[in-house]
Design a protein around this motif. Structure first.
Motif, PDB file in Angstrom:
ATOM      1  N   TYR A 138      26.242 -13.847   4.929  1.00  0.00           N
ATOM      2  CA  TYR A 138      24.973 -14.054   5.997  1.00  0.00           C
ATOM      3  C   TYR A 138      25.089 -16.074   5.978  1.00  0.00           C
ATOM      4  O   TYR A 138      23.824 -16.847   5.188  1.00  0.00           O
TER       5      TYR A 138
ATOM      6  N   TYR B 166      14.077  -8.803  -0.311  1.00  0.00           N
ATOM      7  CA  TYR B 166      15.046  -9.463   0.378  1.00  0.00           C
ATOM      8  C   TYR B 166      15.735  -9.196   1.167  1.00  0.00           C
ATOM      9  O   TYR B 166      16.979  -9.949   2.018  1.00  0.00           O
ATOM     10  N   SER B 167      16.022  -7.984   1.818  1.00  0.00           N
ATOM     11  CA  SER B 167      16.870  -7.910   3.341  1.00  0.00           C
ATOM     12  C   SER B 167      15.729  -6.907   4.655  1.00  0.00           C
ATOM     13  O   SER B 167      14.992  -6.628   4.191  1.00  0.00           O
ATOM     14  N   SER B 168      16.740  -6.850   5.673  1.00  0.00           N
ATOM     15  CA  SER B 168      15.623  -6.652   6.513  1.00  0.00           C
ATOM     16  C   SER B 168      16.585  -5.188   7.200  1.00  0.00           C
ATOM     17  O   SER B 168      15.467  -4.825   8.224  1.00  0.00           O
ATOM     18  N   ARG B 169      16.844  -4.531   5.898  1.00  0.00           N
ATOM     19  CA  ARG B 169      16.466  -3.426   6.251  1.00  0.00           C
ATOM     20  C   ARG B 169      15.349  -2.503   6.627  1.00  0.00           C
ATOM     21  O   ARG B 169      15.241  -2.637   5.463  1.00  0.00           O
ATOM     22  N   ASN B 170      15.240  -1.559   7.847  1.00  0.00           N
ATOM     23  CA  ASN B 170      14.245  -1.077   7.130  1.00  0.00           C
ATOM     24  C   ASN B 170      13.909   0.534   6.875  1.00  0.00           C
ATOM     25  O   ASN B 170      12.975   1.481   7.161  1.00  0.00           O
TER      26      ASN B 170
ATOM     27  N   ASN C  62      15.420 -19.481  -0.505  1.00  0.00           N
ATOM     28  CA  ASN C  62      14.269 -18.750  -0.263  1.00  0.00           C
ATOM     29  C   ASN C  62      13.288 -19.497  -1.416  1.00  0.00           C
ATOM     30  O   ASN C  62      12.642 -19.392  -1.832  1.00  0.00           O
TER      31      ASN C  62
ATOM     32  N   SER D 184      16.195   1.592   1.568  1.00  0.00           N
ATOM     33  CA  SER D 184      16.823  -0.044   2.038  1.00  0.00           C
ATOM     34  C   SER D 184      15.552  -0.578   0.850  1.00  0.00           C
ATOM     35  O   SER D 184      15.529  -1.461  -0.074  1.00  0.00           O
ATOM     36  N   LYS D 185      13.714  -0.772   1.949  1.00  0.00           N
ATOM     37  CA  LYS D 185      12.984  -0.491   1.025  1.00  0.00           C
ATOM     38  C   LYS D 185      12.780  -0.546  -0.192  1.00  0.00           C
ATOM     39  O   LYS D 185      11.922  -1.270  -0.678  1.00  0.00           O
TER      40      LYS D 185
ATOM     41  N   ASP E 144      24.636  -5.682  -0.755  1.00  0.00           N
ATOM     42  CA  ASP E 144      22.869  -5.699  -0.812  1.00  0.00           C
ATOM     43  C   ASP E 144      23.542  -6.577  -1.921  1.00  0.00           C
ATOM     44  O   ASP E 144      21.938  -8.145  -2.283  1.00  0.00           O
TER      45      ASP E 144
ATOM     46  N   TRP F 154      19.333 -14.031   0.295  1.00  0.00           N
ATOM     47  CA  TRP F 154      17.772 -14.712   0.152  1.00  0.00           C
ATOM     48  C   TRP F 154      17.858 -15.661  -0.812  1.00  0.00           C
ATOM     49  O   TRP F 154      16.451 -16.567  -0.246  1.00  0.00           O
TER      50      TRP F 154
ATOM     51  N   CYS G  40      16.012  -2.546  -2.320  1.00  0.00           N
ATOM     52  CA  CYS G  40      16.726  -3.809  -1.749  1.00  0.00           C
ATOM     53  C   CYS G  40      15.301  -4.677  -2.187  1.00  0.00           C
ATOM     54  O   CYS G  40      14.979  -5.549  -0.785  1.00  0.00           O
TER      55      CYS G  40
END
Length: 272
Positions: free
Chosen positions: A152, A32-36, A116, A40-41, A105, A112, A44
């Motif tokens: 957001y 649900y997050s765009s953190r790379n 979605n 976070s992957k 978060d 999100w 999140c």
């Protein structure tokens, strides 16, 4: 012949139950997050429990407990096959991140969901946010202090209701620990839900365990929160105390209250 008819009838009933159970499925590890970054992957993500053949279902976003330092997402058994889409959320944990990251978060996950969940049969006008302990704290923070979701492009008042289970109303004890305070030394600052009470917040339903069995005066925190929300003029705030249940044991019976409150709130929208 009679035996054959009974067998066919039994097979029909069994196939109905199998088909009903098969309608529900769980999508696991949905980001649900765009953190790379790797942490976070890892954290999140959410699991989404839904029915493949149904649209317009109420949604429960569920945040797990664990003191903001532990815990993992799960779909509560009591919410399965109850007519809901359930989004069970993981979030980053202290001390690897700051408390503001935990809250961010939670906001990102709810945002999100708004954007979605229709793909999974959920109705965005029926999103209920709930959680236990630390998850309840996050529920209150993102629903009362509007800035977290505004980041957001979501209005917190779009949430159908906030339903925290045994959450903290004062500053979370893990944040107080970082400030050199003990769990029995209260503080109310920007990280306290009490600092963000407001009349126009979504319906706010607090649930706690027994006052004598709860963690560190948790019932009294919530009782004060309830009183302040009433005094400020909030039109739909309530508190439920589950006598005989401690901080952990209160979760299962609290789900019954959540379901009854969802039904109540949705019924208020239905023309009589």
């Amino acid at each position: 012949m009679k035996l054959m008819k009974r067998f066919l009838a039994l097979m029909l009933v069994m196939s109905w139950f199998v088909g009903a159970a098969a309608q529900y499925r769980t999508e696991t590890g949905v980001p649900y997050s765009s953190r790379n970054d790797s942490y976070s992957k890892e954290r999140c993500v959410m699991d989404i429990y839904h029915r493949a053949d149904t649209a317009g279902m109420p949604v429960v976003v569920w945040f797990h407990g664990g003191g903001l330092t532990g815990g993992n997402r799960y779909i509560p058994e009591e919410l399965k096959e109850s007519g809901y889409v359930v989004a069970a959320v993981n979030y980053r944990l202290m001390p690897k991140v700051d408390i503001s990251d935990c809250i961010d978060d939670a906001a990102a996950a709810v945002a999100w969901t708004f954007k979605n969940i229709g793909k999974y049969g959920g109705d965005t006008s029926k999103i209920f946010v709930a959680g236990h302990s630390a998850g309840a704290y996050l529920t209150s923070m993102i629903g009362l202090e509007k800035k977290w979701l505004e980041k957001y492009d979501i209005d917190a008042d779009s949430i159908a209701a906030l339903i925290p289970y045994s959450g903290q109303a004062i500053t979370h004890f893990e944040q107080r620990r970082k400030q050199g305070l003990t769990p029995l030394q209260p503080a109310i600052d920007e990280f306290a839900p009490l600092s963000h009470i407001r009349k126009g917040a979504p319906p706010y339903i607090m649930i706690t365990g027994d006052a004598e069995l709860e963690m560190n005066g948790r019932y009294e925190e919530n009782a004060y929160m309830w009183r302040m929300m009433k005094l400020i003029g909030h039109p739909d705030v309530s508190i439920f105390k589950l006598d005989g249940h401690d901080h952990g044991a209160m979760v299962a019976p609290a789900h019954h209250i959540l379901k009854s409150q969802i039904q109540r709130i949705l019924s208020l929208r239905t023309p009589q």
